[in-house]
Design an enzyme around this catalytic site. Structure first.
Site, PDB file in Angstrom:
ATOM      1  N   HIS A 140       0.886  -1.270   0.012  1.00 18.00           N
ATOM      2  CA  HIS A 140       0.034   0.040  -0.029  1.00 18.00           C
ATOM      3  C   HIS A 140       1.138   1.219   0.119  1.00 18.00           C
ATOM      4  O   HIS A 140       1.912   1.234   0.516  1.00 18.00           O
ATOM      5  CB  HIS A 140      -0.924  -0.081   1.109  1.00 18.00           C
ATOM      6  CG  HIS A 140      -1.820   1.104   1.398  1.00 18.00           C
ATOM      7  ND1 HIS A 140      -1.497   2.096   1.865  1.00 18.00           N
ATOM      8  CD2 HIS A 140      -3.365   1.280   1.148  1.00 18.00           C
ATOM      9  CE1 HIS A 140      -2.575   3.021   1.873  1.00 18.00           C
ATOM     10  NE2 HIS A 140      -3.870   2.459   1.358  1.00 18.00           N
ATOM     11  N   ASP A 213       2.800  -3.207   8.673  1.00 19.29           N
ATOM     12  CA  ASP A 213       1.646  -2.429   8.590  1.00 19.29           C
ATOM     13  C   ASP A 213       0.436  -3.159   8.782  1.00 19.29           C
ATOM     14  O   ASP A 213       0.182  -4.228   8.059  1.00 19.29           O
ATOM     15  CB  ASP A 213       1.706  -1.946   6.995  1.00 19.29           C
ATOM     16  CG  ASP A 213       0.292  -1.258   6.594  1.00 19.29           C
ATOM     17  OD1 ASP A 213      -0.556  -1.212   7.344  1.00 19.29           O
ATOM     18  OD2 ASP A 213       0.198  -0.616   5.517  1.00 19.29           O
ATOM     19  N   GLN A 216      -4.934  -3.807   7.905  1.00 14.55           N
ATOM     20  CA  GLN A 216      -5.711  -5.006   7.331  1.00 14.55           C
ATOM     21  C   GLN A 216      -5.466  -6.008   8.335  1.00 14.55           C
ATOM     22  O   GLN A 216      -6.513  -6.647   8.359  1.00 14.55           O
ATOM     23  CB  GLN A 216      -5.690  -5.069   5.925  1.00 14.55           C
ATOM     24  CG  GLN A 216      -5.795  -3.990   4.922  1.00 14.55           C
ATOM     25  CD  GLN A 216      -7.153  -3.402   4.877  1.00 14.55           C
ATOM     26  OE1 GLN A 216      -8.056  -4.066   5.509  1.00 14.55           O
ATOM     27  NE2 GLN A 216      -7.241  -2.287   4.335  1.00 14.55           N
ATOM     28  N   LYS A 239     -10.253   1.538  10.788  1.00 16.11           N
ATOM     29  CA  LYS A 239     -10.372   0.198   9.986  1.00 16.11           C
ATOM     30  C   LYS A 239     -10.607  -0.819  11.228  1.00 16.11           C
ATOM     31  O   LYS A 239     -10.665  -2.267  11.149  1.00 16.11           O
ATOM     32  CB  LYS A 239      -9.063  -0.270   9.314  1.00 16.11           C
ATOM     33  CG  LYS A 239      -8.948   0.716   8.255  1.00 16.11           C
ATOM     34  CD  LYS A 239      -7.699   0.156   7.428  1.00 16.11           C
ATOM     35  CE  LYS A 239      -7.380   1.071   6.341  1.00 16.11           C
ATOM     36  NZ  LYS A 239      -8.370   1.539   5.216  1.00 16.11           N
TER      37      LYS A 239
END
Length: 467
Positions: A140, A213, A216, A239
């Site tokens: 990303h 990261d 997600q 998120k």
């Protein structure tokens, strides 16, 4: 790609949400004048707030006062909640006892903070200065651009298999040591989960630290930083079923304490003169200014709610839904489901697909206007990855979470089948780079119109492919 077949474990129901979310009973207008229950399949962009999290924020608001800056009772309440949130976050992701928990605006902010600190790291290798970061080309933008701007950055092309990709990463680290390896914990495009513990071992073997990261990964999987050997990890509240505006960077304190404050301002210092500054140690060093207390309290509450779920319940719920979604999509002639690696079977509830010959932005606009289904279309802030997947123009992404049900998945598959049979049943035109239905008499909710004025829905469901 799901590691659990839909036919397995039929006693586990996915007909109801796993946890109640705000907006779970939302009804939306359709372009033909009707209304329908909203199907939210865009959790990967921003997840709805858990009702329990919203209640926690509501309980906080009467006590609104400065954190760390007041002797009053309300200020003491706020300070206690802010500092206790660090432990909620650390416990949620399995952090080590000595790890720092720095509150940020979101994952992007956290990555930029760590990149700022990396500028001041002394690797101890003559001639290499602060070293640099190594990433795969499937990241990303939030885990690519902050490193790309700094000396020593390298990008390793991902191979068709994870085994080959790890071999390429190892070869790169042998050829030129790095200070940090930065990887996604779960892809925001096909949802694939790389072997984090194996990557950590590889990085450490070559003298590098590992940053993950987890934007997600955290909403979908239990994480254990200590067990997996993760040195730094970041994730976002929006998120993780909390409101916008709060995130966290968790990790080893030495790099964080070696750099000057990320933001210059009050609260990040021990002493200031007109000639210089003595920065505070610990998380405060990088948390200048009045913090987003409601966001931090919400983030901590979300961590508590997800941690309270029975072991593996979240994963089982998601795998059943993802399995049904992938099976439904692959059964439709003319739909292509995307993936990065041939040998990675674990994946979170994020599925990206395309309909060759059909503009993904038009597909998403049609799903929204005619069926009341929210998905994402575009390049998902992952341009190099979409180019690698052979869809540089973008694709469609459906993502699920704790508020999703089997009925949501079936409505999407049914709507796509209808689209493939008949195409859009309404007229759509391009406006400001997006597809919008015309005519479109849908209006914003009354309370919103009281603020912004009476107007039709201003934009279509599609998003520019640059996003």
């Amino acid at each position: 790609m799901s590691s659990v077949s839909v036919s397995q474990d039929e006693s586990f129901s996915v007909d109801e949400p796993l946890l109640p979310v705000s907006g779970g009973d939302l009804t939306v207008p359709l372009v033909d004048g009707g209304h329908t229950p909203y199907v939210n399949l865009d959790y990967a962009a921003s997840a709805p707030c858990l009702r329990a999290v919203a209640a926690r924020v509501e309980a906080l608001l009467p006590y609104s006062a400065s954190v760390h800056r007041g002797a009053g009772y309300a200020s003491q309440v706020c300070t206690a909640l802010f500092e206790s949130a660090r432990e909620d976050v650390r416990r949620f992701i399995g952090g080590r006892a000595g790890d720092s928990v720095v509150f940020t605006r979101n994952t992007t902010d956290a990555v930029n903070l760590l990149a700022h600190c990396l500028d001041h790291v002394d690797t101890g290798r003559p001639g290499q200065g602060a070293g640099g970061a190594v990433v795969f080309d499937v990241e990303h933008h939030a885990n690519l651009l902050p490193w790309q701007r700094r000396p020593g950055f390298r990008c390793v092309p991902a191979a068709p298999s994870m085994a080959e990709s790890l071999a390429a990463l190892a070869a790169e680290l042998r050829a030129r040591p790095a200070a940090l390896v930065a990887v996604t914990g779960a892809s925001n495009v096909p949802g694939e989960v790389p072997p984090i513990a194996e990557i950590a071992e590889l990085a450490h073997r070559h003298g590098a630290r590992l940053f993950v990261d987890a934007a997600q990964l955290a909403p979908h999987r239990r994480i254990d930083m200590a067990a997996d050997g993760i040195d730094y990890l970041a994730f976002s509240g929006h998120k993780l079923y909390a409101p916008f505006g709060a995130g966290a960077l968790v990790g080893r304190p030495d790099w964080l304490d070696a750099a000057p404050g990320y933001l210059a301002g009050g609260g990040a210092v021990r002493e200031v003169t007109v000639a210089g500054v003595d920065w505070a140690d610990g998380p405060a060093r990088h948390e200048a200014g009045t913090p987003n207390l409601p966001g931090v309290v919400a983030l901590a509450a979300a961590c508590r709610e997800l941690s309270a779920l029975p072991a593996d319940r979240l994963r089982r719920h998601e795998e059943r839904l993802r399995g049904e979604l992938v099976e439904g999509l692959t059964a439709l002639e003319g739909v292509r489901v995307h993936r990065i690696w041939t040998d990675v079977q674990d994946a979170v509830g994020v599925v990206t697909f395309s309909l060759p010959g059909h503009d993904p932005a038009l597909v998403s606009a049609c799903l929204a206007a005619e069926h009341g289904i929210g998905v994402r279309a575009g390049r998902f802030c992952a341009h190099p990855l979409l180019a690698r997947l052979g869809v540089p123009e973008g694709a469609v992404r459906a993502s699920i979470g704790v508020g999703s049900t089997a009925a949501d998945v079936r409505r999407l598959v049914g709507a796509l089948a209808d689209y493939l049979r008949s195409g859009p049943r309404w007229t759509y035109v391009r406006r400001d780079g997006q597809w919008v239905p015309t005519p479109d008499e849908r209006r914003l909710p009354g309370w919103v119109e009281n603020i912004v004025g009476r107007q039709r829905v201003p934009v279509g469901a599609g998003t520019p492919c640059g996003h």
